[in-house]
Design a protein around this motif. Structure first.
Motif, short mmCIF file in Angstrom:
data_model
loop_
_atom_site.label_atom_id
_atom_site.label_comp_id
_atom_site.label_asym_id
_atom_site.label_seq_id
_atom_site.Cartn_x
_atom_site.Cartn_y
_atom_site.Cartn_z
N LYS A 264 0.84 -1.21 0.00
CA LYS A 264 0.00 0.00 0.00
C LYS A 264 0.87 1.26 0.00
O LYS A 264 0.54 2.25 -0.68
N ARG A 267 2.07 1.99 -3.57
CA ARG A 267 1.00 2.58 -4.39
C ARG A 267 0.77 4.04 -4.02
O ARG A 267 0.67 4.91 -4.89
N GLU A 320 -2.68 -4.18 -4.96
CA GLU A 320 -2.69 -2.72 -5.05
C GLU A 320 -2.64 -2.22 -6.49
O GLU A 320 -2.69 -1.01 -6.71
#
Length: 388
Positions: A264, A267, A320
């Motif tokens: 995460k 991203r 992601e």
């Protein structure tokens, strides 16, 4: 022995299409669409329907163990060879952490040489959490100049209750020594900076850039995904030209306290406009994962794993939506460039034959070659440490 990988889908780490790779003498000799050579001269590996990628680089591993924050029984074990192989890791950079006393530079270098003999490529940082640095030779510059495996300093701890609470001047001096030693030796001369939960965050690194002539390229701050505040600092720092490193080993309690999972975090940094070339992942493998209460008392302790490195990259792609070749960079070409590992991190003629074959259906590691030697083939381990 010569090896010929046939019909691989090559990512070097950019997509290169279908290609054959001829390996000999520990190097990639040729990389062409259709290499023809008699089977009696080489071992042919059918890579049809598999992705060939560079061997993974883990730039922050406690190869001889770490920990000790809860006493002698909490010292973590050293890195088993098979952990690296199964995680597709072919190059590791060893470091010391909190304990630079019962673990020292002589032991770190010996462990690095042992892993090298067993099949991996290894490098080390000189020093540990505390300043002044405890080096092998009288100075960091001499370690960089005269010890081949030393590529920088660290991990130096800042913003952490376990650090030596160095002054800004002491920290800046280490960065300056790393710069001088790196220039003279032709190495990265980078300082690996451990960042804790403290409120000062990246302050010392920003001051180095504002108050000295030193470059952001001499510092690599790690654990940037530790908490939301530090992560946001990291976005601004990276957009200003600094490198940032995320730690893939974690605990459920860390995530509950606000740590951002690496997949995460990658991203989100990309969405914020950070250049993907500024980002790396490292595992903190074999380092301790201590769980502290609000008063700094140790409640529990676990150990980081090298295999978490590629697992986080897979999650970035599968969960992601990060493009595969972009995610792959954070454990291949990016660390190779930042750490000046000139023959690592890419698939091309003349580069070291560090090659990983992945199953494209689930991106699992199937085959691992390091320095031209097969360590795993079709999911079966072909090598292990002497005492495993």
């Amino acid at each position: 022995m010569l090896f010929l990988f046939k019909h691989a889908d090559v990512y070097s780490p950019e997509s290169g299409g279908r290609c054959d790779l001829l390996v000999g003498g520990g190097k990639i000799l040729r990389m062409e669409p259709d290499i023809r050579i008699s089977r009696k001269y080489c071992d042919v590996i059918d890579a049809r329907n598999l992705r060939a990628v560079p061997g993974f680089i883990d730039g922050h591993v406690h190869i001889m163990g770490g920990g000790g924050e809860g006493g002698f029984a909490t010292r973590t074990p050293d890195l088993p060879l098979t952990d690296a192989i199964q995680g597709g890791v072919t190059t590791v950079v060893g470091c010391l952490g909190t304990d630079g006393y019962t673990r020292n530079m002589a032991g770190l270098l010996a462990k690095a040489k042992g892993l090298d003999e067993e099949g991996l490529s290894t490098f080390v940082y000189s020093g540990s959490y505390g300043l002044p640095l405890r080096t092998l030779m009288p100075s960091l510059e001499e370690d960089l100049l005269f010890i081949d495996k030393v590529i920088g300093a660290g991990e130096v701890a800042l913003s952490d209750h376990r650090s030596s609470q160095p002054s800004f001047e002491a920290f800046a001096q280490v960065v300056a020594m790393a710069r001088r030693g790196g220039m003279l030796s032709g190495k990265a001369g980078i300082v690996n900076v451990h960042l804790g939960d403290g409120p000062r965050g990246l302050d010392f690194l920003r001051r180095v850039l504002a108050e000295t002539e030193l470059s952001a390229h001499q510092m690599l701050p790690t654990h940037i995904n530790r908490n939301p505040r530090l992560f946001e600092e990291g976005i601004a720092y990276a957009k200003g030209g600094g490198f940032v490193d995320f730690t893939t080993s974690t605990l459920a309690s860390y995530l509950d306290d606000g740590e951002i999972p690496c997949a995460k975090a990658l991203r989100r940094m990309l969405e914020a406009g950070v250049d993907p070339g500024q980002i790396t992942f490292t595992s903190d493998g074999q380092g301790s994962l201590p769980d502290w209460d609000q008063n700094g008392r140790l409640q529990d302790i676990s150990v980081g794993r090298v295999q978490s490195l590629y697992q986080a990259v897979r999650q970035a792609v599968q969960e992601e939506g990060v493009p595969f070749d972009t995610a792959l960079r954070v454990i291949t070409s990016n660390p190779a460039r930042i750490l000046k590992l000139k023959t690592k991190g890419r698939l091309a003629p003349g580069m070291d034959a560090d090659i990983v074959l992945l199953d494209p259906s689930d991106l699992t590691v199937r085959t691992v070659m390091a320095k031209g030697r097969l360590l795993m083939k079709s999911g079966k381990l072909l090598a292990k440490g002497l005492f495993q």
